[in-house]
Design a protein around this motif. Sequence first.
Motif, PDB file in Angstrom:
ATOM      1  N   ALA A 123       0.840  -1.204   0.000  1.00 25.11           N
ATOM      2  CA  ALA A 123       0.000   0.000   0.000  1.00 25.11           C
ATOM      3  C   ALA A 123       0.872   1.249   0.000  1.00 25.11           C
ATOM      4  CB  ALA A 123      -0.926  -0.016   1.206  1.00 25.11           C
ATOM      5  N   HIS A 124       1.919   1.242   0.785  1.00 24.13           N
ATOM      6  CA  HIS A 124       2.825   2.388   0.839  1.00 24.13           C
ATOM      7  C   HIS A 124       3.481   2.617  -0.516  1.00 24.13           C
ATOM      8  CE1 HIS A 124       6.776   4.306   1.481  1.00 24.13           C
ATOM      9  NE2 HIS A 124       6.089   5.063   2.316  1.00 24.13           N
ATOM     10  N   ASP A 125       3.995   1.555  -1.121  1.00 24.87           N
ATOM     11  CA  ASP A 125       4.708   1.678  -2.392  1.00 24.87           C
ATOM     12  C   ASP A 125       3.827   2.214  -3.514  1.00 24.87           C
ATOM     13  OD1 ASP A 125       6.964   0.763  -1.145  1.00 24.87           O
ATOM     14  OD2 ASP A 125       6.915  -1.231  -2.039  1.00 24.87           O
ATOM     15  N   PHE A 148       1.010   6.555   9.132  1.00 25.73           N
ATOM     16  CA  PHE A 148      -0.302   6.846   9.706  1.00 25.73           C
ATOM     17  C   PHE A 148      -1.408   6.526   8.695  1.00 25.73           C
ATOM     18  CE2 PHE A 148      -3.802   9.782  10.627  1.00 25.73           C
ATOM     19  CZ  PHE A 148      -4.036   9.503  11.959  1.00 25.73           C
ATOM     20  N   ALA A 149      -1.238   6.967   7.458  1.00 22.55           N
ATOM     21  CA  ALA A 149      -2.253   6.751   6.421  1.00 22.55           C
ATOM     22  C   ALA A 149      -2.412   5.267   6.095  1.00 22.55           C
ATOM     23  CB  ALA A 149      -1.899   7.538   5.164  1.00 22.55           C
ATOM     24  N   ILE A 154      -5.397   0.121   6.658  1.00 21.43           N
ATOM     25  CA  ILE A 154      -5.494  -1.312   6.984  1.00 21.43           C
ATOM     26  C   ILE A 154      -6.560  -1.518   8.056  1.00 21.43           C
ATOM     27  CG2 ILE A 154      -4.283  -3.294   7.999  1.00 21.43           C
ATOM     28  CD1 ILE A 154      -3.108  -2.837   5.332  1.00 21.43           C
ATOM     29  N   GLN A 155      -6.563  -0.668   9.068  1.00 26.41           N
ATOM     30  CA  GLN A 155      -7.550  -0.808  10.144  1.00 26.41           C
ATOM     31  C   GLN A 155      -8.968  -0.574   9.627  1.00 26.41           C
ATOM     32  OE1 GLN A 155      -6.837  -2.121  13.132  1.00 26.41           O
ATOM     33  NE2 GLN A 155      -4.777  -2.279  12.307  1.00 26.41           N
ATOM     34  N   VAL A 156      -9.129   0.377   8.724  1.00 23.32           N
ATOM     35  CA  VAL A 156     -10.442   0.630   8.124  1.00 23.32           C
ATOM     36  C   VAL A 156     -10.895  -0.603   7.344  1.00 23.32           C
ATOM     37  CG1 VAL A 156     -11.642   1.985   6.336  1.00 23.32           C
ATOM     38  CG2 VAL A 156     -10.267   3.150   8.076  1.00 23.32           C
ATOM     39  N   ILE A 157      -9.998  -1.196   6.573  1.00 25.26           N
ATOM     40  CA  ILE A 157     -10.334  -2.391   5.790  1.00 25.26           C
ATOM     41  C   ILE A 157     -10.694  -3.553   6.712  1.00 25.26           C
ATOM     42  CG2 ILE A 157      -9.380  -4.151   4.240  1.00 25.26           C
ATOM     43  CD1 ILE A 157      -7.857  -1.821   2.845  1.00 25.26           C
ATOM     44  N   LYS A 158      -9.916  -3.743   7.786  1.00 25.63           N
ATOM     45  CA  LYS A 158     -10.211  -4.818   8.739  1.00 25.63           C
ATOM     46  C   LYS A 158     -11.602  -4.619   9.357  1.00 25.63           C
ATOM     47  CE  LYS A 158      -6.827  -6.045  11.605  1.00 25.63           C
ATOM     48  NZ  LYS A 158      -5.595  -5.987  12.439  1.00 25.63           N
ATOM     49  N   ARG A 178     -10.913  10.492   0.796  1.00 27.13           N
ATOM     50  CA  ARG A 178     -11.209  11.766   1.469  1.00 27.13           C
ATOM     51  C   ARG A 178     -10.401  11.908   2.746  1.00 27.13           C
ATOM     52  NH1 ARG A 178     -17.501  12.684   2.087  1.00 27.13           N
ATOM     53  NH2 ARG A 178     -16.752  14.484   3.267  1.00 27.13           N
ATOM     54  N   LEU A 179     -10.339  10.855   3.544  1.00 24.26           N
ATOM     55  CA  LEU A 179      -9.544  10.899   4.771  1.00 24.26           C
ATOM     56  C   LEU A 179      -8.067  11.132   4.476  1.00 24.26           C
ATOM     57  CD1 LEU A 179     -11.078   8.101   7.011  1.00 24.26           C
ATOM     58  CD2 LEU A 179     -10.880  10.522   7.589  1.00 24.26           C
ATOM     59  N   THR A 180      -7.550  10.436   3.467  1.00 21.93           N
ATOM     60  CA  THR A 180      -6.138  10.553   3.129  1.00 21.93           C
ATOM     61  C   THR A 180      -5.817  11.949   2.599  1.00 21.93           C
ATOM     62  OG1 THR A 180      -6.031   8.204   2.608  1.00 21.93           O
ATOM     63  CG2 THR A 180      -4.267   9.584   1.741  1.00 21.93           C
ATOM     64  N   ASN A 181      -6.661  12.476   1.728  1.00 21.68           N
ATOM     65  CA  ASN A 181      -6.369  13.756   1.084  1.00 21.68           C
ATOM     66  C   ASN A 181      -6.749  14.979   1.917  1.00 21.68           C
ATOM     67  OD1 ASN A 181      -5.302  12.468  -1.108  1.00 21.68           O
ATOM     68  ND2 ASN A 181      -7.150  12.585  -2.320  1.00 21.68           N
ATOM     69  N   LYS A 182      -7.824  14.876   2.677  1.00 26.08           N
ATOM     70  CA  LYS A 182      -8.319  16.073   3.359  1.00 26.08           C
ATOM     71  C   LYS A 182      -8.490  15.906   4.866  1.00 26.08           C
ATOM     72  CE  LYS A 182     -10.595  17.878  -0.722  1.00 26.08           C
ATOM     73  NZ  LYS A 182     -10.371  16.928  -1.750  1.00 26.08           N
ATOM     74  N   GLY A 183      -8.323  14.693   5.372  1.00 27.76           N
ATOM     75  CA  GLY A 183      -8.422  14.465   6.810  1.00 27.76           C
ATOM     76  C   GLY A 183      -9.836  14.542   7.344  1.00 27.76           C
ATOM     77  N   PHE A 184      -9.919  14.683   8.635  1.00 25.68           N
ATOM     78  CA  PHE A 184     -11.218  14.691   9.321  1.00 25.68           C
ATOM     79  C   PHE A 184     -12.097  15.874   8.916  1.00 25.68           C
ATOM     80  CE2 PHE A 184      -8.568  12.381  12.518  1.00 25.68           C
ATOM     81  CZ  PHE A 184      -9.181  11.150  12.356  1.00 25.68           C
TER      82      PHE A 184
END
Length: 188
Positions: A123-125, A148-149, A154-158, A178-184
């Motif tokens: 996922a990182h790569d 962090f992302a 992974i936790q969201v998918i689990k 949305r979470l990754t690009n713009k956060g909460f």
Amino acid sequence: MSSKMDRRKKYTRMVLKQSLMQLLKEKPISTITVKEVCEVADINRSTFYSHFKDQFDLLNQIEGEIIEDMNKTLSKYNYNKEEEALQMTEKLLEYVAANSDVCRTLLSEHGDANFQKRVMKVAHDYTVKNWMSMSDIDSEISEYLSLFAVSGGIQVIKNWLNNGMEKSPKEMAVIMIRLTNKGFSSFG
């Protein structure tokens, strides 16, 4: 004659993989024996050993196939483009959904912790590394943000897997991007 043997080998490997996955739902790999795998598969131990060294080798083979499939899926997209990031995340989630039983088991508390690390590296790569290179974020903290992302993803998918995948892969992809690009703040 050789095609018949190939089918037999494929069938035997498939049954052994399914048997190990069944056992992993109940207990960790460190407590599973080759004898147990063979009993569930209804295959003798010499047949098992003609295919795998031990239960860890079998698990590694299963995990390797998942990682290889993830790499093939993700290599088709360019994360530098936001619309492709969404498509790529959706395709990855479709893959997870199609293989939900295996993914849920491998990412569970009975699964191998190294598998989760390998998934995080993939996922990182493919995602965060490109996302970070496009942003103006200081390289000193980019590794922390990346971790962090990916860990959060992974936790969201689990959680999504464990809760019966109530949202579609597309809905989950939108949430994750949305979470990754713009956060909460993008949900307020």
